[in-house]
Design a protein around this motif. Structure first.
Motif, PDB file in Angstrom:
ATOM      1  N   ASP A  45       1.140  -1.175   0.035  1.00 28.71           N
ATOM      2  CA  ASP A  45       0.064   0.046   0.047  1.00 28.71           C
ATOM      3  C   ASP A  45       0.988   1.229  -0.132  1.00 28.71           C
ATOM      4  OD1 ASP A  45      -1.773   1.949   0.330  1.00 28.71           O
ATOM      5  OD2 ASP A  45      -2.107   1.285   2.450  1.00 28.71           O
ATOM      6  N   PRO A  46       0.695   2.098  -1.054  1.00 25.04           N
ATOM      7  CA  PRO A  46       1.577   3.632  -1.034  1.00 25.04           C
ATOM      8  C   PRO A  46       1.275   3.844   0.461  1.00 25.04           C
ATOM      9  CG  PRO A  46       0.713   2.679  -3.747  1.00 25.04           C
ATOM     10  CD  PRO A  46      -0.368   1.907  -2.059  1.00 25.04           C
ATOM     11  N   SER A  47       0.731   4.161   0.725  1.00 23.31           N
ATOM     12  CA  SER A  47       0.342   4.748   2.275  1.00 23.31           C
ATOM     13  C   SER A  47       1.660   4.641   2.967  1.00 23.31           C
ATOM     14  CB  SER A  47      -0.881   5.167   2.463  1.00 23.31           C
ATOM     15  OG  SER A  47      -1.503   4.119   3.093  1.00 23.31           O
ATOM     16  N   SER A  48       2.112   3.255   3.085  1.00 22.15           N
ATOM     17  CA  SER A  48       2.525   2.394   3.693  1.00 22.15           C
ATOM     18  C   SER A  48       4.547   3.062   3.837  1.00 22.15           C
ATOM     19  CB  SER A  48       2.146   1.045   3.908  1.00 22.15           C
ATOM     20  OG  SER A  48       2.918   0.814   3.325  1.00 22.15           O
ATOM     21  N   TRP A  49       4.623   2.957   2.589  1.00 22.10           N
ATOM     22  CA  TRP A  49       5.674   3.983   2.661  1.00 22.10           C
ATOM     23  C   TRP A  49       6.399   4.589   2.778  1.00 22.10           C
ATOM     24  CZ3 TRP A  49       5.800   3.647  -3.795  1.00 22.10           C
ATOM     25  CH2 TRP A  49       5.235   2.409  -4.199  1.00 22.10           C
ATOM     26  N   PRO A  50       7.805   4.569   3.802  1.00 25.30           N
ATOM     27  CA  PRO A  50       8.732   5.335   5.075  1.00 25.30           C
ATOM     28  C   PRO A  50       9.263   6.220   4.243  1.00 25.30           C
ATOM     29  CG  PRO A  50       9.905   3.917   4.555  1.00 25.30           C
ATOM     30  CD  PRO A  50       8.086   2.799   4.060  1.00 25.30           C
ATOM     31  N   ASN A  51       9.571   6.109   2.635  1.00 26.16           N
ATOM     32  CA  ASN A  51      10.425   7.245   2.022  1.00 26.16           C
ATOM     33  C   ASN A  51       9.597   7.237   1.236  1.00 26.16           C
ATOM     34  OD1 ASN A  51      12.344   6.270   4.474  1.00 26.16           O
ATOM     35  ND2 ASN A  51      12.652   4.391   2.680  1.00 26.16           N
ATOM     36  N   GLU A  52       9.770   8.869   1.111  1.00 24.94           N
ATOM     37  CA  GLU A  52       9.353   9.087  -0.349  1.00 24.94           C
ATOM     38  C   GLU A  52      10.030  10.753  -0.651  1.00 24.94           C
ATOM     39  OE1 GLU A  52       5.425  12.403  -0.633  1.00 24.94           O
ATOM     40  OE2 GLU A  52       4.623  10.593   0.393  1.00 24.94           O
ATOM     41  N   ALA A  53      10.967  11.122  -1.887  1.00 23.88           N
ATOM     42  CA  ALA A  53      10.208  12.266  -2.502  1.00 23.88           C
ATOM     43  C   ALA A  53      10.297  12.715  -3.937  1.00 23.88           C
ATOM     44  CB  ALA A  53      12.187  11.830  -2.673  1.00 23.88           C
ATOM     45  N   THR A  54      10.331  14.138  -4.583  1.00 25.98           N
ATOM     46  CA  THR A  54       9.703  14.674  -5.595  1.00 25.98           C
ATOM     47  C   THR A  54      11.384  14.819  -5.713  1.00 25.98           C
ATOM     48  OG1 THR A  54       7.758  14.749  -3.971  1.00 25.98           O
ATOM     49  CG2 THR A  54       8.187  16.567  -6.404  1.00 25.98           C
ATOM     50  N   ARG A  59      15.813  19.571  -9.425  1.00 27.87           N
ATOM     51  CA  ARG A  59      15.438  19.586  -8.851  1.00 27.87           C
ATOM     52  C   ARG A  59      15.032  18.892  -7.140  1.00 27.87           C
ATOM     53  NH1 ARG A  59      11.720  22.286  -6.842  1.00 27.87           N
ATOM     54  NH2 ARG A  59      10.560  23.527  -7.961  1.00 27.87           N
ATOM     55  N   THR A  60      15.132  18.363  -6.136  1.00 26.65           N
ATOM     56  CA  THR A  60      14.844  18.124  -4.958  1.00 26.65           C
ATOM     57  C   THR A  60      14.236  19.289  -4.221  1.00 26.65           C
ATOM     58  OG1 THR A  60      16.214  18.235  -3.528  1.00 26.65           O
ATOM     59  CG2 THR A  60      16.060  16.187  -5.216  1.00 26.65           C
ATOM     60  N   ASN A  61      12.568  18.575  -4.403  1.00 23.48           N
ATOM     61  CA  ASN A  61      11.675  19.748  -3.976  1.00 23.48           C
ATOM     62  C   ASN A  61      11.930  20.532  -2.670  1.00 23.48           C
ATOM     63  OD1 ASN A  61      10.519  18.966  -7.176  1.00 23.48           O
ATOM     64  ND2 ASN A  61       8.577  19.520  -6.304  1.00 23.48           N
ATOM     65  N   ASP A  62      12.817  19.393  -1.995  1.00 16.92           N
ATOM     66  CA  ASP A  62      12.880  20.175  -0.433  1.00 16.92           C
ATOM     67  C   ASP A  62      14.641  20.774  -0.342  1.00 16.92           C
ATOM     68  OD1 ASP A  62      15.366  18.081  -1.200  1.00 16.92           O
ATOM     69  OD2 ASP A  62      14.600  16.977   0.282  1.00 16.92           O
ATOM     70  N   GLY A  63      14.711  21.310  -1.747  1.00 14.57           N
ATOM     71  CA  GLY A  63      15.909  22.033  -1.729  1.00 14.57           C
ATOM     72  C   GLY A  63      17.301  21.426  -1.789  1.00 14.57           C
ATOM     73  N   ASP A  64      17.403  19.979  -1.561  1.00 14.77           N
ATOM     74  CA  ASP A  64      18.459  19.523  -0.756  1.00 14.77           C
ATOM     75  C   ASP A  64      19.704  19.612  -1.880  1.00 14.77           C
ATOM     76  OD1 ASP A  64      17.995  19.886   1.711  1.00 14.77           O
ATOM     77  OD2 ASP A  64      18.020  17.310   1.797  1.00 14.77           O
ATOM     78  N   TRP A  65      19.487  19.665  -3.244  1.00 14.09           N
ATOM     79  CA  TRP A  65      19.882  19.146  -4.373  1.00 14.09           C
ATOM     80  C   TRP A  65      19.328  19.519  -5.767  1.00 14.09           C
ATOM     81  CZ3 TRP A  65      18.715  15.943  -9.198  1.00 14.09           C
ATOM     82  CH2 TRP A  65      20.567  15.488  -9.372  1.00 14.09           C
ATOM     83  N   SER A  66      20.454  20.015  -6.907  1.00 13.53           N
ATOM     84  CA  SER A  66      19.994  20.519  -7.442  1.00 13.53           C
ATOM     85  C   SER A  66      21.053  21.119  -8.793  1.00 13.53           C
ATOM     86  CB  SER A  66      19.594  22.310  -7.093  1.00 13.53           C
ATOM     87  OG  SER A  66      19.234  22.925  -8.658  1.00 13.53           O
ATOM     88  N   THR A  67      20.996  20.732 -10.440  1.00 18.08           N
ATOM     89  CA  THR A  67      21.706  20.502 -10.913  1.00 18.08           C
ATOM     90  C   THR A  67      21.085  20.873 -12.012  1.00 18.08           C
ATOM     91  OG1 THR A  67      23.357  18.993 -12.074  1.00 18.08           O
ATOM     92  CG2 THR A  67      21.677  18.226 -11.462  1.00 18.08           C
ATOM     93  N   PRO A  68      22.111  21.022 -12.959  1.00 15.83           N
ATOM     94  CA  PRO A  68      21.812  21.369 -14.830  1.00 15.83           C
ATOM     95  C   PRO A  68      21.396  20.095 -15.487  1.00 15.83           C
ATOM     96  CG  PRO A  68      23.714  22.338 -13.899  1.00 15.83           C
ATOM     97  CD  PRO A  68      23.773  22.051 -12.713  1.00 15.83           C
TER      98      PRO A  68
END
Length: 140
Positions: free
Chosen positions: A3-12, A21-30
């Motif tokens: 069930d996707p609601s049970s997945w503990p790790n997520e990133a956008t 870029r990651t939406n948390d701002g931790d990584w960005s690259t051209p």
């Protein structure tokens, strides 16, 4: 599939305007652009190789923890190639290798088998992952 609601790790991540870029701002690259060949940045095959290496490394470190106390020496190398079929669709060919200092051949074989079995893009089970591509209107 769990069930996707049970997945503990997520990133956008978002790719636009020549950057990813990651939406948390931790990584960005051209990004390299097929529309502007003079642009410098990462290519899709570089990003694919990095993503596979990162994911498999995570699984390999977990697997190594079950086999040895040398989990910190795990190294994963991934090579990604992109090509085009005759009908114009892209295809990917990814090869990965795992190494770890101080392991016997048997231990390394066990580590590779275990890591390949637990990560979502296993070389033997294409049914364990799903990719959904849809218009960005909130429907899934």
């Amino acid at each position: 599939m769990p069930d996707p609601s049970s997945w503990p790790n997520e990133a956008t991540a978002t790719a636009s305007g020549g950057h990813v870029r990651t939406n948390d701002g931790d990584w960005s690259t051209p990004l390299a652009s097929p529309l502007a060949p003079h642009c410098t940045g990462l290519t899709p095959e570089q990003l694919l190789a990095a993503a596979f290496a990162s994911c498999l490394h995570h699984a390999a470190v977990e697997a190594a923890g079950e086999i040895t106390d040398e989990a910190h020496t795990v190294q994963v190398t991934a090579e990604a190639k992109l090509g085009r079929d005759d009908d114009g669709r892209y295809r990917a060919d990814v090869h990965a290798s795992i190494s770890s200092a101080g392991l016997s051949r048997e231990q390394l074989a066990d580590l590779v088998e275990y890591a390949d079995r637990i990560w979502p893009f296993s070389s033997s089970d294409a049914s364990r992952h799903r990719l959904t591509v849809a218009p960005a209107d909130g429907r899934r």
